[in-house]
Write a protein that holds these residues in place. Structure first.
Motif, PDB file in Angstrom:
ATOM      1  N   ALA A 214       8.599 -38.522  64.296  1.00 15.78           N
ATOM      2  CA  ALA A 214       7.340 -38.976  63.695  1.00 15.78           C
ATOM      3  C   ALA A 214       6.481 -39.521  64.813  1.00 15.78           C
ATOM      4  O   ALA A 214       6.986 -40.063  65.784  1.00 15.78           O
ATOM      5  N   ASN A 215       5.172 -39.334  64.685  1.00 21.88           N
ATOM      6  CA  ASN A 215       4.274 -39.752  65.759  1.00 21.88           C
ATOM      7  C   ASN A 215       2.886 -39.965  65.164  1.00 21.88           C
ATOM      8  O   ASN A 215       2.340 -39.075  64.515  1.00 21.88           O
ATOM      9  N   LEU A 221       1.632 -43.307  59.787  1.00 22.43           N
ATOM     10  CA  LEU A 221       3.060 -43.328  59.460  1.00 22.43           C
ATOM     11  C   LEU A 221       3.279 -43.855  58.057  1.00 22.43           C
ATOM     12  O   LEU A 221       4.141 -43.376  57.328  1.00 22.43           O
ATOM     13  N   LEU A 224       3.198 -41.414  55.275  1.00 25.07           N
ATOM     14  CA  LEU A 224       4.329 -40.519  55.073  1.00 25.07           C
ATOM     15  C   LEU A 224       5.233 -40.988  53.943  1.00 25.07           C
ATOM     16  O   LEU A 224       6.088 -40.253  53.470  1.00 25.07           O
TER      17      LEU A 224
END
Lengths: 255, 252
Positions: A214-215, A221, A224
Motif C-alpha cells: 500500500a502506498n 490509505l 481503502l
C-alpha cells in the motif's frame, strides 16, 4: 529539475537464505516526509542501506535526486545523510566534537559555528562539552539527527528514529522531523509504530513480505478501508496521554 | 583518491587519538605495563640472568618495545571492532568521503600511538641506565623497523577487529603475539634453551627483529638479521593487508 527525490523500481535483494525484497517500487517527492512501515525483518533497513549506498541490490534500480545509487554512489552521498538504527555518534567525544568532526569531513568552513548553531537548535548547548556517553537516549538521538544535518543535505534517512526512546524523547524527535520538512528537507523514515507514521508522514508506504502493498497519503490509505461508522464511545485517555499530562509535557505535543 | 584524502584522514586520526588519551585503561596497558615488565626484569630477575652483557637494560629494551607494540595493537583491533558495532561506520560510509579513510585512520592512529609509547618507554629506560652509542642513522633504522613491525601487527589487528564477533575475540589474537618475545632472544640468549624451544626461538620473527635492533643500538655490525627482520615485517604486512582488505570489502 525533477520533483522526485527518490525513485525505486523493481528492487530485489536476497541474503544467503532469505529473499528480503521481491520487487519494490515507490517514489518520494522532494520536500515531503515519507514513512516506510513494516514489521521487524520486513526489509526496511535493507531498503535504507541500498538507498544510502551501503549495500548493493541484486536487481532493479534506485535513484536519488536523479543519481543511480549503484553507478553514481559518490554523487548520491553528496546529497544524503543517514541516521541509522543505532545512534551513530561517538560516545567518547563530546557533543560539540562530534558535530565538528562531521563538519570537517564535509569540508565546511567555520566548523565551530556550524556545530554551535546545531547544538543550539537541538537544545544541546548546555551538554555540548560533556561526553556523549553521559547523554540520555533522547539527547543522543537528537545529536545523531543533528550530525545528519551538518552541511544541509537535501535528503535525510532516519531508520527507526524513535525505537527505544521514552515518550518524551519520541515527541522531541517528531518535532525535529517536522521542522526539517518545513525547512524543505526530504525525510525518509522507517518505523514500526503506526502512530508515528500517522503523526508525521505526508506519504506512507507499507512493506510486507518483500513488496510494497500500500502506498499513499493517510487519507488515501483510510479510503481503502470501510467507511467510518459513527458510534458513541466514552473517550478514555490513553496511558500515553495520562503520562504526558502528569509530567506536564502535553502542551509540547507537536501538531 | 580525492583531494581531501589526507585532511579527512587527519580528522580520523584526531578522533582515535582522543579515544586513546581519554581511556586510562589504554594508556596503562600500552605504556605502564611494558615499563613494569622492564622494572621487573631488570631489578628482580635481572641479577640471575646471564646475557654476557654488563648492561641488562640495553639487552632487554628491544624486546620490551616489541611487547609494548603488541599490546598496543590489541586496542587497534578493539577500536575497529567497536566502530563496526556502532552505527558510526555506516555514517562515515554514507558520507562523501573515501571509504578506505575509516580504515586508514585506524592504521595511522596505531602508528602514531605506538610511536608515542615507544618514546615514553625509551625515556624511562634512559633513567634506568640505558645507554646507546648509536648515531642518527642507526636510530632512524630502528625507528623504521619498529614502524614496519607496528604496521605488520596493525594489519593483523585489522583482520581481528573486522572479523571478530565479540569484544573479547577482537583483542584475544594479541596474546600469542605479546607472548612471542618471551620465547625469543629478547630476555635471555637462546643458547640456554632446550633444542626444540631454541629452534623455534631462533626462527621466529621476534628474534631477528630484536637482534637487528640490538645490534643497531649498540653499534655492532648488523649483518643478516636486519634483512631477515625486514623480510618478516614486509611479508606479514603484505599478507595481512591483502587479507584485511578482503574482509573489509566483504563487511562494507
Amino acid at each position: 529539475m525533477q520533483n522526485q527525490a527518490i525513485q525505486v523500481k523493481g528492487l530485489q535483494k536476497s541474503y544467503t537464505k532469505i529473499h528480503v525484497l521481491k520487487g519494490v517500487d515507490f517514489e518520494v517527492e522532494k520536500g515531503c516526509i515519507f514513512a516506510l512501515l513494516g514489521s521487524n525483518g520486513a526489509g526496511k533497513t535493507t531498503i535504507i542501506k541500498i538507498l544510502t549506498t551501503l549495500l548493493k541490490q541484486d536487481s532493479g534500480t534506485a535513484t536519488i535526486n536523479g543519481f543511480d545509487v549503484a553507478t553514481k554512489p559518490d554523487d548520491v552521498r553528496q546529497s544524503i545523510s543517514l541516521t541509522g538504527q543505532f545512534a551513530a555518534v561517538d560516545e567518547i567525544l563530546t557533543g560539540r566534537e562530534n558535530l565538528v568532526m562531521i563538519a570537517r569531513l564535509r569540508h565546511l568552513k567555520n566548523t565551530r559555528q556550524v556545530a554551535d548553531n546545531l547544538l543550539d537548535r537541538f537544545g544541546l548547548t548546555e551538554a555540548a562539552d560533556r561526553r556523549v556517553s553521559t547523554y540520555s537516549g533522547g539527547m543522543r538521538r537528537r545529536l545523531d539527527i543533528a550530525m545528519s544535518l551538518v552541511g544541509k543535505p537535501q535528503l535525510i534517512f532516519l531508520d527507526e528514529p524513535t525505537t527505544g526512546l521514552d515518550p518524551e524523547g519520541r515527541i522531541e524527535v517528531w518535532k525535529t522531523v517536522k521542522e526539517l520538512a518545513n525547512g524543505g528537507t526530504t525525510v525518509f523514515l522507517t518505523t514500526q509504530y503506526l502512530e508515528e507514521a500517522e503523526q508525521l508522514a505526508d506519504q506512507i508506504a507499507i512493506l510486507h513480505e518483500g513488496k510494497i502493498i500500500a502506498n499513499g497519503t493517510l487519507a488515501e490509505l483510510k479510503k481503502l478501508f470501510p467507511p467510518a461508522k459513527v458510534e458513541y464511545v466514552e473517550k478514555q485517555p490513553t496511558l500515553e496521554e495520562i503520562f504526558l499530562a502528569i509530567i506536564g509535557k502535553k502542551a509540547e505535543k507537536a501538531q | 583518491m580525492n583531494k581531501h584524502f589526507f585532511s579527512d584522514m587527519g580528522v580520523m586520526l584526531g578522533r582515535s587519538m582522543r579515544h586513546i588519551f581519554r581511556s586510562l585503561d589504554t594508556i596503562i596497558t600500552v605504556t605502564i605495563m611494558p615499563i613494569a615488565f622492564m622494572l621487573l626484569f631488570v631489578y628482580v630477575f635481572g641479577g640471575a640472568i646471564q646475557t654476557g652483557t654488563d648492561n641488562y637494560v640495553n639487552y632487554l629494551l628491544p624486546g620490551i618495545l616489541l611487547i609494548a607494540i603488541a599490546s598496543g595493537i590489541a586496542y587497534t583491533a578493539y577500536r575497529l571492532f567497536m566502530d563496526m558495532q556502532r552505527g558510526i561506520f555506516e555514517r562515515f560510509h554514507s558520507m562523501p568521503i573515501a571509504r578506505s579513510i575509516v580504515l586508514w585512520g585506524h592504521v595511522l592512529t596505531s602508528l602514531v600511538s605506538n610511536a608515542i609509547s615507544v618514546v615514553v618507554i625509551i625515556l624511562v629506560a634512559l633513567i634506568m641506565g640505558f645507554r646507546s652509542p648509536a648515531g642518527v642513522l642507526s636510530w632512524l633504522a630502528v625507528a623504521g623497523i619498529l614502524a614496519l613491525f607496528t604496521l605488520a601487527l596493525t594489519w593483523i589487528a585489522a583482520i581481528a577487529g573486522l572479523s571478530a564477533t565479540s569484544v573479547d575475540g577482537a583483542g584475544a589474537f594479541s596474546y600469542p603475539i605479546i607472548f612471542l618475545p618471551f620465547i625469543s632472544s629478547a630476555f635471555v640468549p637462546t643458547r640456554s634453551m632446550p633444542p626444540v624451544v631454541r629452534a623455534f626461538a631462533e626462527n621466529q620473527p621476534v628474534t631477528s627483529i630484536v637482534e637487528a635492533i640490538r645490534a643497531l643500538l649498540s653499534n655492532q655490525p648488523v649483518g643478516n638479521e636486519l634483512w631477515v627482520a625486514l623480510a618478516w615485517c614486509v611479508g606479514i604486512t603484505l599478507v595481512a593487508y591483502l587479507f584485511a582488505m578482503k574482509v573489509y570489502k566483504k563487511r562494507v
